[in-house]
Design an enzyme around this catalytic site. Structure first.
Site, mmCIF file in Angstrom:
data_model
loop_
_atom_site.group_PDB
_atom_site.id
_atom_site.type_symbol
_atom_site.label_atom_id
_atom_site.label_comp_id
_atom_site.label_asym_id
_atom_site.label_seq_id
_atom_site.Cartn_x
_atom_site.Cartn_y
_atom_site.Cartn_z
ATOM 1 N N CYS A 81 0.797 -1.228 0.000
ATOM 2 C CA CYS A 81 0.000 0.000 0.000
ATOM 3 C C CYS A 81 0.826 1.273 0.000
ATOM 4 O O CYS A 81 0.268 2.362 0.057
ATOM 5 C CB CYS A 81 -0.910 0.002 1.236
ATOM 6 S SG CYS A 81 -0.009 -0.147 2.801
ATOM 7 N N GLN A 82 2.161 1.182 -0.061
ATOM 8 C CA GLN A 82 2.973 2.384 0.071
ATOM 9 C C GLN A 82 2.603 3.461 -0.953
ATOM 10 O O GLN A 82 2.579 4.648 -0.648
ATOM 11 C CB GLN A 82 4.459 2.039 -0.086
ATOM 12 C CG GLN A 82 5.006 1.174 1.030
ATOM 13 C CD GLN A 82 4.903 -0.303 0.701
ATOM 14 O OE1 GLN A 82 4.077 -0.727 -0.109
ATOM 15 N NE2 GLN A 82 5.735 -1.111 1.337
#
Length: 366
Positions: A81-82
């Site tokens: 999810c960065q």
């Protein structure tokens, strides 16, 4: 709903150290396949779960080819999810963009009765990710009714302010309702499971002082005063000490534990306040600065120290006997990347009830 006994089968993707898997197992799911690209996380998973975890990327045909299960009840997981953070600049061609879609590739292939896709809050509501969000919803709607909820872990007994998005689907064959009906079902079921969390102070006292037999895995990163402090209204915001690891309020909850912990990004606590009942050093120093006092230099007093591995595990609500593989920094990373098991269990319980027929019954009653 915690007392369910009949197990459903589940496939776990992007499993990491197994935080979601703990919660879904507690809700009655038998995990028949797990996968992650992190070798240390896979080793941790094997130490704590009976099912096998397969190391490698879902984009690798060798790993994807292992997914041949039939009649799977659930596919769940949290793709990387960065790139979807508040400051994220996700390139559509970036592998992380491909990975979140690979989750739905597996859903398309296995046709489970339900799916749960977890990610950061930003993906669930920011306009900049509206197109990505809409694309995921379209993919989920192929055979499922879908709903999206944004949850704060503190509402479900987790002593950590950690907001996450959950995109949930129930197959049209078992859910006799609309997307709107599913949204209402999820929200009602989740509201029934809200629980008050304990405090940072309670957790630290239960484990004992850092370096003790019951709390041995310490963080060695020193704490020094910031030469040019950044002040905010709250003593627990801004930056009064070096690094991004800010102090935590002993009588409240932790902020989100990051995967970058293990160095000076590890949050700070005050042992003298927690164990000896002394006034908060952080609040005292904050008042000093806010009143125009000069910043101090050098090392902060020894009463201030960074969270240990075991405290981070407890804040994330992992079981007390949960074991971790890898170096100290790898252990912190695995904890910070995990979904809190208690939060996962809350979602899993609602999904399990839906698979049992409870969702259809509720829709019919309405």
């Amino acid at each position: 709903m915690q007392d369910r006994r009949n197990a459903f089968t589940a496939v776990s993707l992007f499993s990491g150290a197994g935080g979601m898997d703990v919660g879904f197992s507690q809700a009655g799911f038998d995990i028949v396949f797990a996968n992650d690209v992190d070798k240390d996380a896979c080793a941790t998973y094997r130490l704590n779960h009976t099912g096998e975890i397969h190391h490698g990327s879902l984009l690798d045909p060798g790993v994807g080819g292992m997914l041949t299960q039939k009649d799977v009840d659930l596919v769940f997981g949290g793709p990387p999810c960065q790139g979807f953070s508040v400051a994220g600049k996700m390139d559509p061609d970036d592998e992380r963009s491909r990975l979140i879609h690979s989750f739905f590739d597996v859903v398309d292939r296995l046709q489970p009765k339900a799916f749960v896709c977890e990610n950061v809050k930003a993906l669930g509501f920011l306009n900049r990710w509206a197109d990505v969000r809409a694309a995921l919803m379209r993919r989920g709607r192929k055979n499922h009714r879908v709903a999206l909820v944004i949850l704060n872990a503190t509402d479900f007994g987790v002593p950590q302010i950690r907001e996450r998005m959950f995109l949930v689907g129930l197959h049209r064959d078992i859910f006799d309702g609309t997307d709107k009906d599913l949204q209402a079902y999820l929200e009602t079921g989740l509201d029934a499971q809200r629980a008050a969390p304990t405090t940072v102070s309670d957790i630290v006292r239960s484990l004992g002082k850092a370096g003790s037999e019951t709390n041995p895995r310490v963080c060695a990163a020193k704490i020094t005063y910031a030469r040019s402090p950044i002040l905010r209204k709250s003593p627990y915001a801004g930056m009064m000490f070096n690094g991004a690891g800010r102090p935590l309020p002993a009588k409240k909850w932790a902020t989100t534990l990051p995967a970058s912990m293990g160095g000076n990004k590890t949050p700070i606590i005050d042992e003298a306040e927690i164990f000896d009942g002394e006034q908060s050093f952080v609040e005292e120093y904050h008042r000093h600065l806010m009143n125009g006092g000069e910043p101090r230099t050098g090392c902060a007093p020894d009463r201030l120290r960074r969270l240990t591995v075991d405290e981070c595990l407890a804040i994330q609500t992992f079981p007390a006997n949960y074991r971790l593989a890898g170096s100290r920094s790898a252990q912190y990373r695995q904890i910070g990347n995990a979904v809190p098991p208690m939060l996962a269990a809350a979602v899993a319980n609602v999904v399990a009830r839906g698979l049992d027929g409870g969702a259809a019954l509720q829709v019919a009653a309405e």
